[in-house]
Scaffold this motif. Structure first.
Motif, PDB file in Angstrom:
ATOM      1  N   GLU A   7      47.980  36.318  50.334  1.00 49.41           N
ATOM      2  CA  GLU A   7      47.517  37.686  50.588  1.00 49.41           C
ATOM      3  C   GLU A   7      48.192  38.256  51.824  1.00 49.41           C
ATOM      4  O   GLU A   7      48.489  37.508  52.758  1.00 49.41           O
ATOM      5  CB  GLU A   7      46.011  37.685  50.909  1.00 49.41           C
TER       6      GLU A   7
ATOM      7  N   ALA B 287      45.158  32.099  49.899  1.00 52.72           N
ATOM      8  CA  ALA B 287      43.839  32.333  49.285  1.00 52.72           C
ATOM      9  C   ALA B 287      43.472  31.245  48.289  1.00 52.72           C
ATOM     10  O   ALA B 287      42.300  31.072  47.951  1.00 52.72           O
ATOM     11  CB  ALA B 287      43.821  33.689  48.585  1.00 52.72           C
TER      12      ALA B 287
ATOM     13  N   ARG C  65      47.845  40.872  46.890  1.00 54.54           N
ATOM     14  CA  ARG C  65      47.940  39.432  46.585  1.00 54.54           C
ATOM     15  C   ARG C  65      49.158  39.170  45.698  1.00 54.54           C
ATOM     16  O   ARG C  65      49.483  40.005  44.852  1.00 54.54           O
ATOM     17  CB  ARG C  65      46.731  38.998  45.754  1.00 54.54           C
TER      18      ARG C  65
ATOM     19  N   ALA D 216      37.785  33.543  50.059  1.00 53.44           N
ATOM     20  CA  ALA D 216      37.788  34.686  50.984  1.00 53.44           C
ATOM     21  C   ALA D 216      37.370  34.206  52.365  1.00 53.44           C
ATOM     22  O   ALA D 216      36.359  33.519  52.498  1.00 53.44           O
ATOM     23  CB  ALA D 216      36.822  35.755  50.482  1.00 53.44           C
TER      24      ALA D 216
END
Ligand code: RTP
Ligand code: MG
Length: 147
Positions: free
Chosen positions: A76, A33, A3, A138
């Motif tokens: 990410e 994200a 990330r 997520a």
């Protein structure tokens, strides 16, 4: 998955470049994200740029980064820290290659459009400064197998 913390600086927001910049990272194949438009307090600016506190331009840097809203993001993907830095181009836009963000959209080192974490340690530190864990999302992307 790696990330990084990326941020469209106040000059990029004022110039209407949020869309252009986020599109580059999306098309490359990275996964967003978390993201938010926000004002940076003087304390957060000094903490974020703490490594530069003894440099002659520190005052100007803090003044600039707090001068208007920024668009803070967490991205990410495989090697996203180094690849994002490569896509941003060199710190001084005069030395940034055409095709990079700074090479295409900036002229001055003090107004260079975008920030990106420069190492895995910086990424963890900066994500923690700007985002709460619950602000990061997520999810699966269906193209994951190709990238
Ligand atoms: P950033 O942290 O903003 O992503 O930029 P960077 O890693 O490419 O460059 P860094 O060395 O961390 O410097 C932070 C920001 O300080 C401004 N700067 N001004 N006047 C100057 O000589 C000078 N040098 C650096 C730039 O805006 C740079 O992005
Ligand atoms: Mg830096």
């Amino acid at each position: 998955m790696e990330r990084t913390f990326l941020m469209v600086k106040p000059d990029g927001v004022q110039r209407g470049l949020i869309g252009e910049i986020t599109a580059r990272f999306e098309k490359k194949g990275f996964k967003l994200a978390g993201a938010k438009l926000m004002n940076i307090s003087e304390d957060l600016a000094k903490e974020h740029y703490g490594e530069h506190k003894d440099r002659p331009f520190f005052g100007e840097l803090v003044e600039f980064i707090t001068s208007g809203p920024v668009f803070a993001m967490v991205w990410e993907g495989k090697d996203v820290i180094a690849t994002a830095r490569f896509m941003m181009g060199k710190t001084n836009p005069a030395e940034a290659a055409p095709g990079t963000i700074r090479g295409d959209y900036a002229v001055q080192v003090s107004n260079n459009i975008i920030h990106g974490s420069d190492s895995p340690e910086s990424a963890v530190r900066e994500i923690g400064l700007f985002f709460k864990e619950e602000e990061l999302v997520a999810y699966e992307k269906s193209v994951a197998a190709w990238i």
